[in-house]
Every structure is written in C-alpha cells, then in structure tokens.
Scaffold this motif. Sequence first.
Motif, PDB file in Angstrom:
ATOM      1  N   GLY A 388       5.956   2.393  30.983  1.00  0.00           N
ATOM      2  CA  GLY A 388       6.985   1.927  30.060  1.00  0.00           C
ATOM      3  C   GLY A 388       8.352   2.432  30.442  1.00  0.00           C
ATOM      4  N   ILE A 389       8.634   2.388  31.746  1.00  0.00           N
ATOM      5  CA  ILE A 389       9.958   2.773  32.208  1.00  0.00           C
ATOM      6  C   ILE A 389      10.802   1.512  32.309  1.00  0.00           C
ATOM      7  N   PRO A 390      11.936   1.468  31.660  1.00  0.00           N
ATOM      8  CA  PRO A 390      12.787   0.300  31.848  1.00  0.00           C
ATOM      9  C   PRO A 390      13.322   0.281  33.271  1.00  0.00           C
ATOM     10  N   PRO A 391      13.723  -0.842  33.829  1.00  0.00           N
ATOM     11  CA  PRO A 391      13.748  -2.163  33.221  1.00  0.00           C
ATOM     12  C   PRO A 391      12.477  -2.958  33.466  1.00  0.00           C
ATOM     13  N   THR A 392      11.363  -2.327  33.792  1.00  0.00           N
ATOM     14  CA  THR A 392      10.133  -3.097  33.947  1.00  0.00           C
ATOM     15  C   THR A 392       9.684  -3.588  32.575  1.00  0.00           C
ATOM     16  N   CYS A 393       8.851  -4.624  32.608  1.00  0.00           N
ATOM     17  CA  CYS A 393       8.577  -5.313  31.356  1.00  0.00           C
ATOM     18  C   CYS A 393       7.789  -4.457  30.373  1.00  0.00           C
ATOM     19  N   GLY A 394       7.000  -3.522  30.895  1.00  0.00           N
ATOM     20  CA  GLY A 394       6.168  -2.727  29.993  1.00  0.00           C
ATOM     21  C   GLY A 394       6.983  -1.995  28.949  1.00  0.00           C
ATOM     22  N   PHE A 395       8.180  -1.621  29.320  1.00  0.00           N
ATOM     23  CA  PHE A 395       9.029  -0.896  28.371  1.00  0.00           C
ATOM     24  C   PHE A 395       9.330  -1.733  27.142  1.00  0.00           C
ATOM     25  N   PHE A 396       9.629  -3.000  27.375  1.00  0.00           N
ATOM     26  CA  PHE A 396      10.126  -3.797  26.259  1.00  0.00           C
ATOM     27  C   PHE A 396       9.052  -4.067  25.231  1.00  0.00           C
ATOM     28  N   SER A 397       7.821  -4.331  25.737  1.00  0.00           N
ATOM     29  CA  SER A 397       6.772  -4.565  24.742  1.00  0.00           C
ATOM     30  C   SER A 397       6.519  -3.289  23.952  1.00  0.00           C
ATOM     31  N   LYS A 398       6.568  -2.161  24.659  1.00  0.00           N
ATOM     32  CA  LYS A 398       6.350  -0.898  23.957  1.00  0.00           C
ATOM     33  C   LYS A 398       7.440  -0.676  22.915  1.00  0.00           C
ATOM     34  N   TYR A 399       8.646  -1.020  23.305  1.00  0.00           N
ATOM     35  CA  TYR A 399       9.777  -0.873  22.384  1.00  0.00           C
ATOM     36  C   TYR A 399       9.553  -1.697  21.113  1.00  0.00           C
ATOM     37  N   TYR A 400       9.117  -2.935  21.293  1.00  0.00           N
ATOM     38  CA  TYR A 400       8.900  -3.771  20.113  1.00  0.00           C
ATOM     39  C   TYR A 400       7.737  -3.266  19.280  1.00  0.00           C
ATOM     40  N   LEU A 401       6.707  -2.772  19.978  1.00  0.00           N
ATOM     41  CA  LEU A 401       5.577  -2.244  19.206  1.00  0.00           C
ATOM     42  C   LEU A 401       6.030  -1.049  18.371  1.00  0.00           C
ATOM     43  N   ILE A 402       6.863  -0.199  18.973  1.00  0.00           N
ATOM     44  CA  ILE A 402       7.339   0.954  18.220  1.00  0.00           C
ATOM     45  C   ILE A 402       8.186   0.489  17.045  1.00  0.00           C
ATOM     46  N   LEU A 403       9.055  -0.485  17.309  1.00  0.00           N
ATOM     47  CA  LEU A 403       9.851  -1.025  16.207  1.00  0.00           C
ATOM     48  C   LEU A 403       8.951  -1.574  15.109  1.00  0.00           C
ATOM     49  N   GLY A 404       7.906  -2.278  15.542  1.00  0.00           N
ATOM     50  CA  GLY A 404       6.978  -2.833  14.566  1.00  0.00           C
ATOM     51  C   GLY A 404       6.318  -1.738  13.748  1.00  0.00           C
ATOM     52  N   ALA A 405       5.914  -0.675  14.430  1.00  0.00           N
ATOM     53  CA  ALA A 405       5.250   0.424  13.720  1.00  0.00           C
ATOM     54  C   ALA A 405       6.225   1.092  12.760  1.00  0.00           C
ATOM     55  N   ILE A 406       7.490   1.213  13.183  1.00  0.00           N
ATOM     56  CA  ILE A 406       8.470   1.817  12.270  1.00  0.00           C
ATOM     57  C   ILE A 406       8.697   0.893  11.079  1.00  0.00           C
ATOM     58  N   ASP A 407       8.801  -0.403  11.372  1.00  0.00           N
ATOM     59  CA  ASP A 407       8.998  -1.358  10.277  1.00  0.00           C
ATOM     60  C   ASP A 407       7.864  -1.282   9.272  1.00  0.00           C
ATOM     61  N   ALA A 408       6.660  -1.061   9.798  1.00  0.00           N
ATOM     62  CA  ALA A 408       5.513  -0.996   8.897  1.00  0.00           C
ATOM     63  C   ALA A 408       5.371   0.386   8.271  1.00  0.00           C
ATOM     64  N   ARG A 409       6.255   1.293   8.639  1.00  0.00           N
ATOM     65  CA  ARG A 409       6.226   2.670   8.136  1.00  0.00           C
ATOM     66  C   ARG A 409       4.919   3.371   8.503  1.00  0.00           C
ATOM     67  N   GLN A 410       4.383   3.036   9.649  1.00  0.00           N
ATOM     68  CA  GLN A 410       3.137   3.661  10.087  1.00  0.00           C
ATOM     69  C   GLN A 410       3.491   4.687  11.155  1.00  0.00           C
ATOM     70  N   TRP A 411       3.814   5.880  10.726  1.00  0.00           N
ATOM     71  CA  TRP A 411       4.326   6.845  11.693  1.00  0.00           C
ATOM     72  C   TRP A 411       3.295   7.256  12.710  1.00  0.00           C
ATOM     73  N   ILE A 412       2.023   7.241  12.283  1.00  0.00           N
ATOM     74  CA  ILE A 412       0.999   7.704  13.223  1.00  0.00           C
ATOM     75  C   ILE A 412       0.941   6.807  14.450  1.00  0.00           C
ATOM     76  N   TRP A 413       1.176   5.508  14.253  1.00  0.00           N
ATOM     77  CA  TRP A 413       1.139   4.609  15.424  1.00  0.00           C
ATOM     78  C   TRP A 413       2.348   4.850  16.310  1.00  0.00           C
ATOM     79  N   VAL A 414       3.461   5.170  15.677  1.00  0.00           N
ATOM     80  CA  VAL A 414       4.638   5.487  16.493  1.00  0.00           C
ATOM     81  C   VAL A 414       4.308   6.654  17.403  1.00  0.00           C
ATOM     82  N   ILE A 415       3.705   7.673  16.812  1.00  0.00           N
ATOM     83  CA  ILE A 415       3.390   8.859  17.607  1.00  0.00           C
ATOM     84  C   ILE A 415       2.390   8.521  18.698  1.00  0.00           C
TER      85      ILE A 415
END
Lengths: 497, 127, 145, 81, 91, 493
Positions: A388-415
């Motif tokens: 998940g090192i930018p600018p490779t694509c893996g970073f961006f999906s991880k970024y969105y997943l983290i955003l999604g987890a934050i949006d859902a207030r699921q901190w454990i998934w963020v961690i």
Amino acid sequence: MSHSPILIIIIPLISSFFVPLIGWRKKNLCYPLVVLALFISSILSLYIMGSVITHGSIYYRLGGWEPPWGIEYRIDYLNGFMAVIVSFISFLVAIYSRRSGEQELPDRIVHFYCIFLLLVTGLLGMVVTGDMFNLYVFLEIASLAAYALIAIGEDGALMGSFNYLIMGTIGACFYLLGVGYLYIVTGSLNMNDLSQILPGLYHSRVVRTAFALFIVGLALKMGLFPLHTWLPDAYTHAPSAVSALLASVMSKVSVYIMIRIMFTVFNPYFSIELIPITTMLSWTAGIAILFGEIMAIVQPDLKRMLAYSSVAQIGYIVLGIGLANTMGLTGSLLHVLNHALTKGCLFLGAGAITYRRGTRDIRQLGYLHVEMPFTMAAFTIAALSMIGIPPTCGFFSKYYLILGAIDARQWIWVIILLLSSLLNAIFFFRVIENAYFKPLGVIHESSYDRGEQEEANEVPLGMLIPILALAAAIILTGIFSGKIISTIIQFAIPEGI
Amino acid sequence: MIEYIISKYNYWIYIVLMMIGFYAMISKRNLMKKLIGMTIFQTAIILFYISIGVKRDATIPIVPEHSHEAIKALEYVNPLPHVLMLTAIVVMVSTSGVALALLIMIYKRYKTIEEDEILKLRQEAGA
Amino acid sequence: MISRYESIIITTLCKLLIPVIQLYGLYVIMHGHSSPGGGFQGGVILGASFILLVISHGLDEVKKRMSEKLNTIFCSFGLLIYAGLGVLALIFGGNYLDYGHLPIPVTIAEARYLGILGIEIGVGITVMAVMISIFLDISSVGEQE
Amino acid sequence: MIWQLDLILLLFVVICGIAAISVKDLLSAVILLGLYSFLMCLLWTEMGAVDVAFTEASVGAGIGTVLYIAAVYKTTRRSKD
Amino acid sequence: MRFLNFILVAIAGGILIYSTVDMPPWADPSSPASVHVSPRYIEKTLEETATPNVVTSVLADYRGYDTLGETTVIFTAGMCCILLLRRVSKR
Amino acid sequence: MDIISIRPLLAVLMGMIGAFFILLAGERHKNIREFSTILASVAKFLLVFSMVPFVFEGKTLVYDLITLAPGLLLEFKVDTFGIFFGVLASFLWIITSIYSIGYMRGLQEHAQTRYFFCFAMALSATMGIAFAGNLLTLFIFYEILTITTYPLVVHKETAEAIKAGRKYLVYTLTGGVTILFSIAFTYHLTGSLDFVGGGFLQDHGSKNVLTLLFITFILGFGVKAAIMPLHEWLPTAMIAPIPVSALLHAVAVVKAGVFGCLRVILYVFGPALLHELDLWWMLAYFVSFTIVVSGIFALVQDNLKVRLAFSTINALSIIILGAALLSPSAVKGGILHIANHGFMKITLFFCAGAIYVKTHKEKVSELDGLARQMPFTMGSFAIGAMGLAGIPPICGFISKWYLCLGALEAHEITFLFVLLISAMLDAAYFFPIIYNSLFKRSQEINPTFNEAPWLILVPMLIAAIISIILGIAPDAFVHFFKMAALIGQNTLH
C-alpha cells in the motif's frame, strides 16, 4: 455490435472447441488462437464498458425470449467493470502461459489451452449473466476447468485439487440450493425479477436461509477465512499461470457474485438492516486479514506466501462489503481491480522466478535483481502495491477502505487495516531483501568483493511482457484511480447504500 | 398435524439425505467415500428441486399435440425444475468424472486413497 | 482394464445387443420432442453401447471402431453444431440461439422445432463422445496409445 | 402420487444412502450408490419428472455407476471407514 | 473432529429443517413456483415451439443457453479427464 | 493569487527523468550516468529557483495533475514554505551529487547505478513533498521517499546494513501508516485536505478528537523528524554511505518529517486551534525533552557519524520547538534553522566523509592531530560545529537568536533555557573534536598535508562558505530570511 454481450462469451467458447481439433494437426496454432480469442474478448468487453458508460445498462435476451422466461444478460457498471478485469487479465495470462506451459506440461499443451479457454469462458459467463441458474452452470464450467488445471501442477497439486473439488462442490451445491430456496418462494430465476419479488418476502425464513446458503457457498468458493483451507495448497502447487488466473480473477468473480446477491438480488436494506450479515462478514474478514498475513510471514515458499496473502486480500475486499457504506464499497471494488492486477503480477513473477531458478524458496532468491532485473522490478512494484505504498494502486483501495471504516465508526477495522499494511511489508520486504541485497545462498559478512560479472538471464519475452504490462497497469491504475472511481465505480455501487 | 407432516415430509427427507452426504464429504477420510457422499448430496438437492415442481393431480409435462382444448398449466407438473435438474445431473456426473480421474491420479501417485495416509506420506516427503 | 471374462455367450450377446442399444439411443435423441428423452439421454445410451463393447470385447475393439482422434473430434463437433446454430441465428438477424430466425422456409414455431432437433443431435454427439472418452480414460488410467 | 408409496421409497433411499457411506467395501458402496440412484429415479418418475428420471437412470445410475466401478477397480476396494 | 463435524452437520440440517416451516406445502398447485414463470412454458409450448414435450422445449429453447452451458460442462469434464489421465506418447 | 504553471511538476519529474537516464546509462557508461545526475540536479535547481520571484510577488504556482479521488487532487502548490524547502533541497543536491561522485569513485563502491538512481528518485520525492498542495499528495511523496531511501540505507548489503534497513522500514512505515490514518481521519472530519495558511481544522470535530488527531499526526511525522523516542532508526541508518547520510539523513528525509510536522502545525491545525486546544506547549515540552536528551546522548558517542546523527535529532527538535512556540520570531527562527542546519550539517557530514575516504577512520577518538593532515576539512568542520553551537558569524547564530527571541515573545522562559542548554551541549560535543585534531598528536596520523580529492573538497568548502555567508547576510541569494518571515506572516494571523 448489439450482440457484443454474447460475443465476449462465445468467442472464447467456440475457440475452445476448435483448440482440440486444431491441436491434432498443428500444435503451434493453438496458442495464437487462444490469444486471439481472448484479445477479441477483451476488446469487446472494453467496448461494452464504453457503451455502458455512454448509454447505460445493456440487456441481451438469449434466444430472443423475454426475461423471466428466457435467460437475460444484464450488463451494468459493476458487470462491465468485472468483465474488463476478467478478460484483460486472462488475456495477459494467456500470453504468459506459452512458455511456462511448455516447460511444465509439454505433452498436454493442447488440452491445457482448451481448458484454459473454458475457464475464462466460465468466468466471463458468470460475470455477465442476469440469471441465477445460468450463473450456476458457468460456475461449474469454471470450477471443473479450475480443478483440472490445478491438478496438472507439481507434486502435491493433486491433493490440493481434490480438496478444492470437494470444497468447491459443497460451495456450488449450497449456491444451487440457495437458488432452489429462492425459486420455491418466488417462482423466478431472473435476478431482476427476483429483486422485485423478494422485498415482500424478507421475513420468510426460506429467503433468509437462502441468503445464508449463498453467502456460505460463495465464501467457500472465494476462500474466505474459515473456509479457506483448500486455497493455499491449490494456489501453491498449481502451474504459475493458473495460480495467477485463479488468485487474481476467479476469487474476484465470487466476490462479484456476493456483491450482486447481497445488493442487487436482495436489496441493501435487507442485507444491512434486517440481518446481521455485514457485521459477521466484517468480523470474519478482519480475522482473515490477520490470519492470512501472519501465516504468510512464516512461509518459506514464495507461492505459498502469496496464497496466504490472497486469503488476507480477500478479507480486505469482504471487509469493504461488510462495512456496507459508499467509501467501503468503493474501496472494495477498487481493491477487486487492484488485487487482480497485483496478485496476477506477483504470481506471474513467482512463476518467472521458478522458471529460471527452479526453486521458490524465498531464502534462495539471492542476487535475483542481476539475473532478472525486469521481473524483479515488476515484482517489487507489485509488492509495494500490496503493502500500500503510493502511487501504486494498492494504496488507494486501502485508503478508501480506511475511510469506509472511519465512516462506519469501526475503529477496530481501521487498526487492522493499518496493521495489515505493516504485516504485508514484513513478508514482502523479506522477498525484496533476499532478492536485492543478499548473495546466492547464505549471507557473507563482507560482500564487497562480489563482482558484477553475472549476466542478466531474463525470462523469454512472452513471459516478461505480461508481467511488465501488469506492473505498468498497477502504477497507472494507482495514478488514475480517481478517474476510475468517478467514471465507473461510483456508479457500480448499488443503490441504497 | 398429520396434514402438516404430509405437506412437508418430502423436504425433511431431502434434508436428511443431504446431511448424510454432507457428513460423508467433510468427515470421511476415504476419498472415494467423500465422492460417494458428494453424489448423495447432489442427488438430494435434485430431489428437492423435483419436489418443488410437483403439483397435486397433475401429469407429466408432455402436452397433447392435436388436442383442441386449451392447455391448462394446472394439469401438468412444473417443467422448469426438471430442466434445471437435467443440467444439475449432468454437472453432477461431470464433477464425478473429473473427481474420479483425480482419484485415480492420486492412487497412482500415493498408492492409497486414505486422506490421513496421504498426508503422512506427504509430510515424510517434505521432511 | 477390467480383466475380460472370455465367454462366447457374452461376446455374441453383446454383439447382438449393441446395435439395438445404439438404435434405441438414436431414437431417444430424435424423439425427444414428444416423449421423454433427448440429447443427453440418447447420447449417454450411445456412449453406454460403446462401454458395453469395451467390457465385452476389450479396448482394442473399440479403438478400431472409434479411434481416440475421432472421439475428440466428435466431442468438439457436437458442441460446434450447437454453438454454430446459435451463431447462425445471430448472423440471420436474431439473438443468439434464437432458432426462429434460422433460414428455413417454415413457420417460426416449426423453425424452432427443427432448431431443437439440431441441438439435440449436437448434444447427443458430444455426450456420447465425452462419455466414451471419460470411461476409456478412467478404465485404462490413460495408458492407451 | 401416493404418499405412502412415496414415503416407503424415501425411506429406502435414506437407508441406501446411509449404507453407501458406511460399508467398508468400496465396491459394495458403489453398488449401493447405484441402487440409491435407481430408487431416486423411481421417486422422480412417481413425481412426474420423467425426463429427469430417464436421465438419472442413464447418467446417474448407469454411466455414473460404471465410472465408479471402473475407478474402484483401478484403485482399491478397501476402505478404512 | 468427527463429533465436531457431526455437530456442524446437525446444525446445518436443523437450520434447513427450521426454514421448511415457511415453505409452501408440498405439491401445492398454487405455490409461487407453479404460478409465476412456469405456466407460460406449458401453455405456449406448442404455439411457440411446436414441441409437445415441455421439458425439451424449455431445455433446448427457452433456456437453451443453459443447455449450451451444460453441454460445455460435459465437454469440460471430458477434456479435464484427457488432460489429467491421458499421456500422449511421443511419436 | 494563483498562477497555473507546470514548473512544479517539472521540478518533481526532473529527478525521475534523471533517474531514468541513470538507469539507461548503467554501469557501462559511468560518465554519462554521473553527467546525467549533475545535469538533472542543476536543471532541477534552476527550475525551482525560477519560481522564487513569483513567490515573492505573493503569488502561488498551482498545478493540478489528476484527480486521485472525488474532490481530492494530486496537486502541486508552490507557496513560500514549499519553495523554501525546495530551493534548499535542490541546491544541496547539486553539491551532494558532485561529492557523491568523488566519494563513490574514491571508495570504488558497488552498485553505483542503483545508488544514483535511488538518490535521484529520493530527490524527486522530496520536491514532491515540498510542493505538495494537500496532505494526500504530501503523503504519496513521503512514502515514495521512504521506499527510495531504503536501498540507500542497505547499500552496503552487509548483515548489519540489512538490519539497519529493516529497522528503518519498520519505523518509517509505521509512521507512514499513522499518517495515513490521520489523513483519512482529517478527510472524514472536513472533506478536504488542502493546506491553508493558519489551518483548516477549526470547528471540525470535538476537542478530544482533534487532540487525538494531532497526536497521531505528530507521531507519524515525528518518526522521520526523529523525535525521541521515535529516533532509533536514525543513528542505525548511518550505516549508509556518507553522501546519503549527508543529504538524506541530514536534509531531505528528516527535514521531510519536520516539514510535515510544520505543515500540520501551521497549515492544518493552525496557531489558533493549537492555542485553543492547549496542544502547543505539550508539543513544546515533548520536543524539549528530545533536545536535551539527544544532546546528552551525542556527548557519549564515539562514532563520528552517530554523534552527528544525534546532533541532527537535536536540531530537528529545535525546529519543531520553534514552530510549536507559535510566536512570529520563533516560527521565523525555526524555519530559518531548516536551511541553516541543512548547510551546516551537510558540511559536517562531508567532512566526516572526507576523513573516511582519506583515512578510513570513523571514530571520534581516532581523529587526534588530523587538522595538520587535512586542514581544509577540519576547518570546514570547525565552521559547521561552531555554527551549530550558535556562535556568530555563522548562520546557526541567526536562527538560534530568533528562536530565543521567540521563546521570550511567547513568555516561556523554560524554552529559552532549553535552547541555551542545547547550544552548550552542542559546543560540548563538537569542540573536543576540533581541539583534539588541532593540538593532540597521534601515531597513526601522518601530519603532512594530504587532503581529500577535489571532488570531495569543493562541495565541502562551498557548503562551509555558504554557512558563513548566510550568517553574515541572511538574506543573500534566495532570501531565506525573507521567506521565513513571510511564512510566519502567512500562518500566524
């Protein structure tokens, strides 16, 4: 071109019938035929994606019968996106398969190509269809082809394939049973028709059981954590081209079906509100991520490590589905693409390494960057994408997943997502470290006197080009991920989330 | 009560059959037994589907060719599950075929079809 | 191969029986429209006749009548008939597998009837060939040729 | 469609199924599996699914059993469970 | 292990049996499966396909594409067996 | 006022283009390879320098490359702070490349192509960090920097180097992950990541959430800024070749961390919010601890490079302290110290390298009497060391002066003492080296004049001279002083 939805299926299908016929006379013609068929298929899938973007969903009635009675193809953003991924990756893997196929199974190359095409046909058929039972039929085509392709791998592949067969059959049967359960209460097999009938039946136990059967069946097929037992053996011992195709495409197709069933056949209200499936999915996915990566760390075998990493990556995707919000699902769909590219590149790279070195032991990869500079460069890019090192694509999906987890207030998934980045780094840098900074065999304390007289001994161009193409795609997808999201994925997310 | 049982027993028995197959698939150590379980499992699903199609007082789904009366759907059993199950049977036998081919390969390689013995052999080879 | 029990009764009886079985298989394929049966069942029966031949006369006898090459060609050929009919419909303006658009000078319903017959034949050929092939491979563990 | 007959057939099917997975001799198990298929076939005929029954008789009970038997001959008859 | 498997199977079976409560009674002519899609096949088969055997007409025409897939499954199985078992001797 | 200009993009790409040609030339065409390094570095510096006038006219050069995500661009924005860092790094790259050539050829190192390639890529990434218009862009280049410097750390390929590389990765990637979390969280709170002078987080989220966010940000960037206890990787990474330590671990990488911290303090949170949350003094105490402890650690190190590393840790925390005090003079002094410390520290590292090339000595205790053999080297060393201790007329004095003023402005006498103690510690660990090299004698060192090759000597002297010039006329050439003042003005309103 109004027939393009069916053409992407039948061109590889009919070619696969021709392959054994041609193979009797001229073995050499099989390979161009396979590549050509998949090339046409991938161009057509791009065309379809283009027309979905400009004109909206495409419907195609097979045999001219109107939907609930006949079989219908229904291609929307989600489908089209998947079809492009499947056809392009298969195309690249097909190019690659020539040399590795010649080395790994010289006398059976004709049937190998035939089944390879059938596998791709099955996967494409699963993706574009809008009929529950038709999906099952293509699922079986793809599965049977996959069992055989795995089994022709090295020693140990047989048991891997057999276990996959048992587990895969259970999965497919559960799916079939689920279709039956839906059929008994609705009388329909068409996805669209079902999605209109089902909301009135959400409180029926039959519908809920059907849903559970679908999820379990598909989880088996994709190798989600507690049901992943077949996966490492199968991916490790299969021929490299096959592992690449299975890991990058086949598991993604199962994921696609899961999304389709959860959010199209059933509506998001049911999947999110009425039953606790999203919570369960995200918990299993979270455990899958940790489990897969911890197992990957301890593997000495390169392909086995990648296989366990696949278990974890499936976890990522399912986690995004489990979060069930826009960001999470965006990350999930983006990760479907990214992981397909990345894992494809990694498995093909591992295959190339095996092709030259004859070993897959990570500790014996020393000085590989001199021997195979391009392969290792591509492998490194793909590994960075996994971490998940930018600018490779893996970073961006991880970024969105983290955003999604934050949006859902699921901190454990963020961690867990953040932690998994580091775990990924551990086992991928182990490979990179060995390949770049260690000499062959054991480490010498002083390595200054090592000359650089070793010549580059790259794999043949037919193997190298797909690997490099995938590596380039990893970076390009990363840079243009915003474009991909705003033109495709944004619309592929089912309504009501 | 008896009415209820009569109206459902078919489903129950298919479930029992399916679970027999399922149990064999996941807990038998003999690979052939696993395959036998697989066949039982799949056949049970087919039985379930066929049960869906049944209608009381209906006949086989072959309509009279030259009859002048209108055809009533109620008089014929539901043909759709039959069609689906034709496919499923074929899939079943195909899967069995591939599985048996694999089984024979495994026997050729390990000279046994007991899962635990194969595992032991593989561990010995690996160690 | 399963060791053959040399018995004149069995060989003769099978020789007599096999044509009948094959005829019946063909009947089942052709008559699928109005009675139970069709491509699959007919194909399997045809395949079974060859399997019976293997059991009674051994592998070589079958090889003489149905070489492996021919068998593989049949496998593909049946499906090509099927898929080809679909493509034909595609070329003549219909959707894929829409037999109503086949260029046959009859009513649409009858064209469909003929289309169904065509694909049943295709299915029958493929099923027969594949059944023979699988049986031969399994029973000889692929050690033929 | 007589439910008593139906029930008896189903009972036999279940017995065959259990027997098939519990006998130690694989050849017997496979033959029992063939029997199981035939009983199924009867059941389906009785339910009006003639086409499926026909297919099961030829494919499942016929070719399927033959394949299993061939496989048993090519591997082993002995089974630990 | 076996006991665990047995429990698993029992649970799965229990869930399935539990869900039969909401299934329409067996052989009910007015169940959704019998009234939603299938009647058209029976009523229109002669008119649309001139085939009296409804199963054949659905199999080969209405859902002909499934059958293509199914035949392909068989073909795949055949090819798989050849790929797995057959050793083509080098000539 | 924004001007759309492609120059920032070109400045970033220049390093990558250079890297590409380096790879193309490879080991076979050494001269072309090294020529392209120098060409790229000069071209990059000129490009960056050409943007300076615009900044002084109060304009911002902007270039939106592509949309990374809806509402989130890969965006380059050249503001005063960015150009400040950009000019510094790109100028130092020129002299470091010259020095590298001398050093690498002098030691006949292996894998030089990889070395130069990674160096160019790392500088590209540094430019990207300098010119990033939002947090995500910054983060992308920040991670690229991590990855491209890893091969440089492991350059020696010994077991020790590999271990150092692992440690480096563990620390920096963990830091990266923490930053990623913080960025995602910021995006979640505000829906925007663009830098705004004076911060944009105000009125988003509760006090506790913002405090947590600040802590994760500082922990994330603090890894590269080597705030104690996250500094562990920096002394270990000194295993890398000297030019790497000089440019990357004295300027580019660690300053990227500091740059990130300052961006967060001044452009994301902003002074007002930090005052409101009472976070500024927490941070100030936190880094003060580092300042004092790292000074003491430096005293006991025998390895010259490690001693320099601890001195770097010290200086980095001083910079952050300047920003944390949030008074105009302190911010000005802190930012000025980025440049001043850069020049002085690079001088010191170049000296260490010169000594190593000539004598293969790395220990402080082995340098007795070296001044007679290498007068220019030790002279430059003295300049750098005195500057760091804050002795006029060397540039370190100016920045420390403003930092002290800032501490007074903020009415925090504690931090004034911290600064003074650190200056004394600086003196304490550097002056013995100078003294010993001048006045002690040693058997091992031949007291005849025997300097390092000119490719090494010239960059070293340039750096030392610039340190003095910046001390006498802080506004010479690129007006670092004026820029620092402008940054203070823009952010502390």
